[in-house]
Scaffold this active site. Structure first.
Site, PDB file in Angstrom:
ATOM      1  N   TYR A 205     -35.401  71.930  19.340  1.00  0.00           N
ATOM      2  CA  TYR A 205     -34.925  72.968  20.269  1.00  0.00           C
ATOM      3  C   TYR A 205     -36.020  73.622  21.110  1.00  0.00           C
ATOM      4  O   TYR A 205     -35.717  74.464  21.954  1.00  0.00           O
ATOM      5  CB  TYR A 205     -34.165  74.043  19.477  1.00  0.00           C
ATOM      6  CG  TYR A 205     -32.945  73.486  18.780  1.00  0.00           C
ATOM      7  CD1 TYR A 205     -31.886  72.962  19.523  1.00  0.00           C
ATOM      8  CD2 TYR A 205     -32.850  73.463  17.397  1.00  0.00           C
ATOM      9  CE1 TYR A 205     -30.770  72.437  18.898  1.00  0.00           C
ATOM     10  CE2 TYR A 205     -31.732  72.934  16.756  1.00  0.00           C
ATOM     11  CZ  TYR A 205     -30.702  72.426  17.511  1.00  0.00           C
ATOM     12  OH  TYR A 205     -29.593  71.896  16.895  1.00  0.00           O
TER      13      TYR A 205
ATOM     14  N   HIS B 151     -25.656  72.505  26.014  1.00  0.00           N
ATOM     15  CA  HIS B 151     -26.395  72.293  24.762  1.00  0.00           C
ATOM     16  C   HIS B 151     -27.856  72.058  25.106  1.00  0.00           C
ATOM     17  O   HIS B 151     -28.155  71.301  26.050  1.00  0.00           O
ATOM     18  CB  HIS B 151     -25.856  71.090  23.980  1.00  0.00           C
ATOM     19  CG  HIS B 151     -24.465  71.291  23.502  1.00  0.00           C
ATOM     20  ND1 HIS B 151     -24.166  72.067  22.407  1.00  0.00           N
ATOM     21  CD2 HIS B 151     -23.284  70.861  24.003  1.00  0.00           C
ATOM     22  CE1 HIS B 151     -22.854  72.090  22.242  1.00  0.00           C
ATOM     23  NE2 HIS B 151     -22.297  71.372  23.200  1.00  0.00           N
TER      24      HIS B 151
HETATM   25  C1  DQA Z   1     -26.760  72.831  19.957  1.00  0.00           C
HETATM   26  C2  DQA Z   1     -26.373  71.482  19.350  1.00  0.00           C
HETATM   27  C3  DQA Z   1     -25.467  71.675  18.143  1.00  0.00           C
HETATM   28  O1  DQA Z   1     -25.125  70.408  17.577  1.00  0.00           O
HETATM   29  C4  DQA Z   1     -26.157  72.502  17.075  1.00  0.00           C
HETATM   30  O2  DQA Z   1     -25.266  72.758  16.005  1.00  0.00           O
HETATM   31  C5  DQA Z   1     -26.745  73.761  17.613  1.00  0.00           C
HETATM   32  C6  DQA Z   1     -27.390  73.755  18.921  1.00  0.00           C
HETATM   33  C7  DQA Z   1     -27.756  72.685  21.131  1.00  0.00           C
HETATM   34  O3  DQA Z   1     -27.852  73.613  21.913  1.00  0.00           O
HETATM   35  O4  DQA Z   1     -28.422  71.653  21.237  1.00  0.00           O
HETATM   36  O5  DQA Z   1     -26.801  74.767  16.909  1.00  0.00           O
HETATM   37  O6  DQA Z   1     -25.583  73.451  20.469  1.00  0.00           O
END
Ligand code: DQA
Length: 149
Positions: free
Chosen positions: A25, A102
């Site tokens: 992330y 995402h």
């Molecule tokens: C997310 C992707 C999701 O699968 C995960 O559960 C998240 C973050 C993303 O921003 O990449 O918490 O939404």
């Protein structure tokens, strides 16, 4: 004329951005993303309402309230994207344009992340571009609101 309001909703664990699995992330915090969104929204002449909750019911309550207080919704529902029929139903009932974001490219990750209930009710989906995806979503929302209202 009043500026359109865009509600940006963030789901569970996104409050931990910056320290949470940074190889997936990144190091940007949610506060960094909010700041960048505020700047972008100002340039686009949008009002921004940026929120995060770890609770499904809270997110649903905010979506329901948005019907009267917002013109569009940008949402990263995080883990609830893959599980929550109730959140999908609330977004559909809002009658507002929805853009899904995402940070990571969910399609390059585990199989269970490939499906999103939110995608079914979203006008568009932006994945894999980190915090910049939120700014791109704001650009797209500004265009939608200008051309469709
Ligand atoms: C997310 C992707 C999701 O699968 C995960 O559960 C998240 C973050 C993303 O921003 O990449 O918490 O939404």
């Amino acid at each position: 004329m009043a500026r359109p309001t865009v509600l940006v909703l963030n789901g569970p664990n996104l409050n931990l951005l910056g320290v949470r699995e940074p190889t997936i992330y990144g190091r940007e915090t949610l506060a960094d993303i909010e700041e960048a969104c505020l700047e972008r929204a100002d340039t686009l002449e949008l009002d921004l309402d940026f929120r995060q909750s770890n609770n499904e019911g809270q997110l649903i309550d905010w979506v329901q309230e948005a019907r009267d207080s917002a013109d569009g919704i940008i949402i990263n529902a995080a883990g609830y994207s893959h599980t929550s029929v109730a959140l999908m139903d609330a977004l559909a009932a809002s009658d507002l344009p929805v853009i899904e974001v995402h940070l990571s490219n969910i399609h390059r990750r585990e199989e269970f992340r490939h499906h999103s209930y939110v995608s079914r009710v979203a006008r568009g989906v932006i994945v894999g571009l980190g915090g910049h995806g939120y700014e791109l979503a704001l650009d797209a929302m500004a265009r939608l609101l200008a051309t469709e209202s």
